[in-house]
Motif scaffolding. Structure first.
Motif, PDB file in Angstrom:
ATOM      1  N   TYR A  24      42.294  50.604  35.844  1.00  0.00           N
ATOM      2  CA  TYR A  24      41.444  49.462  35.502  1.00  0.00           C
ATOM      3  C   TYR A  24      42.184  48.154  35.749  1.00  0.00           C
ATOM      4  CZ  TYR A  24      38.320  46.454  32.832  1.00  0.00           C
ATOM      5  OH  TYR A  24      37.473  45.444  32.452  1.00  0.00           O
ATOM      6  N   LEU A  25      43.422  48.082  35.302  1.00  0.00           N
ATOM      7  CA  LEU A  25      44.213  46.858  35.522  1.00  0.00           C
ATOM      8  C   LEU A  25      44.449  46.600  37.005  1.00  0.00           C
ATOM      9  CD1 LEU A  25      46.820  47.048  32.623  1.00  0.00           C
ATOM     10  CD2 LEU A  25      44.762  45.611  32.769  1.00  0.00           C
ATOM     11  N   SER A  26      44.620  47.656  37.784  1.00  0.00           N
ATOM     12  CA  SER A  26      44.832  47.478  39.229  1.00  0.00           C
ATOM     13  C   SER A  26      43.599  46.897  39.904  1.00  0.00           C
ATOM     14  CB  SER A  26      45.226  48.802  39.893  1.00  0.00           C
ATOM     15  OG  SER A  26      44.101  49.651  40.059  1.00  0.00           O
ATOM     16  N   GLU A  27      42.446  47.083  39.298  1.00  0.00           N
ATOM     17  CA  GLU A  27      41.200  46.533  39.825  1.00  0.00           C
ATOM     18  C   GLU A  27      40.970  45.098  39.357  1.00  0.00           C
ATOM     19  OE1 GLU A  27      38.639  48.467  41.813  1.00  0.00           O
ATOM     20  OE2 GLU A  27      40.626  49.252  42.226  1.00  0.00           O
ATOM     21  N   HIS A  28      41.930  44.546  38.610  1.00  0.00           N
ATOM     22  CA  HIS A  28      41.827  43.191  38.065  1.00  0.00           C
ATOM     23  C   HIS A  28      43.120  42.418  38.306  1.00  0.00           C
ATOM     24  CE1 HIS A  28      38.828  45.551  35.912  1.00  0.00           C
ATOM     25  NE2 HIS A  28      38.131  44.432  35.877  1.00  0.00           N
ATOM     26  N   GLU A  29      43.656  42.516  39.500  1.00  0.00           N
ATOM     27  CA  GLU A  29      44.908  41.832  39.820  1.00  0.00           C
ATOM     28  C   GLU A  29      44.708  40.349  40.084  1.00  0.00           C
ATOM     29  OE1 GLU A  29      46.409  44.175  43.044  1.00  0.00           O
ATOM     30  OE2 GLU A  29      47.269  45.668  41.679  1.00  0.00           O
ATOM     31  N   ASN A  30      43.520  39.975  40.525  1.00  0.00           N
ATOM     32  CA  ASN A  30      43.235  38.579  40.835  1.00  0.00           C
ATOM     33  C   ASN A  30      43.050  37.778  39.540  1.00  0.00           C
ATOM     34  OD1 ASN A  30      40.989  36.380  41.268  1.00  0.00           O
ATOM     35  ND2 ASN A  30      42.000  36.653  43.231  1.00  0.00           N
ATOM     36  N   ARG A  31      43.794  36.704  39.417  1.00  0.00           N
ATOM     37  CA  ARG A  31      43.780  35.901  38.187  1.00  0.00           C
ATOM     38  C   ARG A  31      42.391  35.316  37.896  1.00  0.00           C
ATOM     39  NH1 ARG A  31      48.819  32.487  36.886  1.00  0.00           N
ATOM     40  NH2 ARG A  31      48.783  33.166  34.748  1.00  0.00           N
ATOM     41  N   THR A  32      41.693  34.854  38.917  1.00  0.00           N
ATOM     42  CA  THR A  32      40.358  34.291  38.710  1.00  0.00           C
ATOM     43  C   THR A  32      39.402  35.368  38.209  1.00  0.00           C
ATOM     44  OG1 THR A  32      40.742  32.629  40.419  1.00  0.00           O
ATOM     45  CG2 THR A  32      38.449  33.048  39.806  1.00  0.00           C
ATOM     46  N   CYS A  33      39.516  36.560  38.739  1.00  0.00           N
ATOM     47  CA  CYS A  33      38.682  37.672  38.264  1.00  0.00           C
ATOM     48  C   CYS A  33      38.952  37.933  36.785  1.00  0.00           C
ATOM     49  CB  CYS A  33      38.957  38.927  39.092  1.00  0.00           C
ATOM     50  SG  CYS A  33      37.954  40.352  38.606  1.00  0.00           S
ATOM     51  N   ARG A  34      40.221  37.988  36.400  1.00  0.00           N
ATOM     52  CA  ARG A  34      40.560  38.206  34.985  1.00  0.00           C
ATOM     53  C   ARG A  34      40.018  37.069  34.118  1.00  0.00           C
ATOM     54  NH1 ARG A  34      45.567  39.389  37.078  1.00  0.00           N
ATOM     55  NH2 ARG A  34      46.469  37.505  36.193  1.00  0.00           N
ATOM     56  N   ARG A  35      40.129  35.851  34.601  1.00  0.00           N
ATOM     57  CA  ARG A  35      39.623  34.703  33.836  1.00  0.00           C
ATOM     58  C   ARG A  35      38.108  34.769  33.669  1.00  0.00           C
ATOM     59  NH1 ARG A  35      43.425  29.831  36.264  1.00  0.00           N
ATOM     60  NH2 ARG A  35      45.244  30.358  34.989  1.00  0.00           N
ATOM     61  N   LEU A  36      37.412  35.188  34.707  1.00  0.00           N
ATOM     62  CA  LEU A  36      35.959  35.331  34.604  1.00  0.00           C
ATOM     63  C   LEU A  36      35.596  36.446  33.622  1.00  0.00           C
ATOM     64  CD1 LEU A  36      34.986  34.726  38.314  1.00  0.00           C
ATOM     65  CD2 LEU A  36      34.255  33.353  36.356  1.00  0.00           C
ATOM     66  N   HIS A  37      36.348  37.533  33.641  1.00  0.00           N
ATOM     67  CA  HIS A  37      36.146  38.592  32.646  1.00  0.00           C
ATOM     68  C   HIS A  37      36.341  38.030  31.237  1.00  0.00           C
ATOM     69  CE1 HIS A  37      35.679  42.688  34.341  1.00  0.00           C
ATOM     70  NE2 HIS A  37      36.108  42.111  35.438  1.00  0.00           N
ATOM     71  N   PHE A  38      37.411  37.285  31.062  1.00  0.00           N
ATOM     72  CA  PHE A  38      37.725  36.713  29.753  1.00  0.00           C
ATOM     73  C   PHE A  38      36.606  35.772  29.299  1.00  0.00           C
ATOM     74  CE2 PHE A  38      39.776  33.983  26.673  1.00  0.00           C
ATOM     75  CZ  PHE A  38      40.565  34.878  25.949  1.00  0.00           C
TER      76      PHE A  38
END
Length: 110
Positions: A24-38
């Motif tokens: 799951y974390l490997s599918e969220h390596e992009n910082r913008t993607c993580r920020r949008l999730h957050f």
């Protein structure tokens, strides 16, 4: 050689969430993607609170839109992958909340 938990070319079957989470974390390596999730998860919390405070469960209809809408924009436009929720819906749902908590605790860069 790629790690089996993070190899995107192989469809994986996970025996546990503990086994799934590194993928799951490997599918969220992009910082913008993580920020949008957050942002989406934070909005979900806000929607749930609004439903409680206002005593109106209709607010809960917005929760999936807030959560998945932000996440999917992150995946399709920034991470350039398909959300794991399509193949692993329960683990992905749990993964989002664990990742949110890990970001809050500073275990994952924001």
């Amino acid at each position: 050689m790629s790690h089996p938990a993070t190899d995107r070319s192989v469809e994986r079957h996970f025996a546990s969430f503990r086994e799934f989470y590194p993928y799951y974390l490997s599918e969220h390596e992009n910082r913008t993607c993580r920020r949008l999730h957050f942002a989406g998860t934070s909005l979900v919390i806000g929607v749930i609170l609004a439903a409680i405070v206002r005593g109106n469960p209709m607010w809960l209809l917005l929760a999936p839109l807030a959560g998945y809408g932000f996440a999917w924009v992150g995946h399709f436009f920034f991470e350039k992958n398909k959300p794991a929720t399509f193949k692993h819906p329960l683990y992905s749902f749990i993964g989002d909340w664990v990742m949110y908590w890990d970001v809050l605790r500073g275990k994952i860069p924001f």
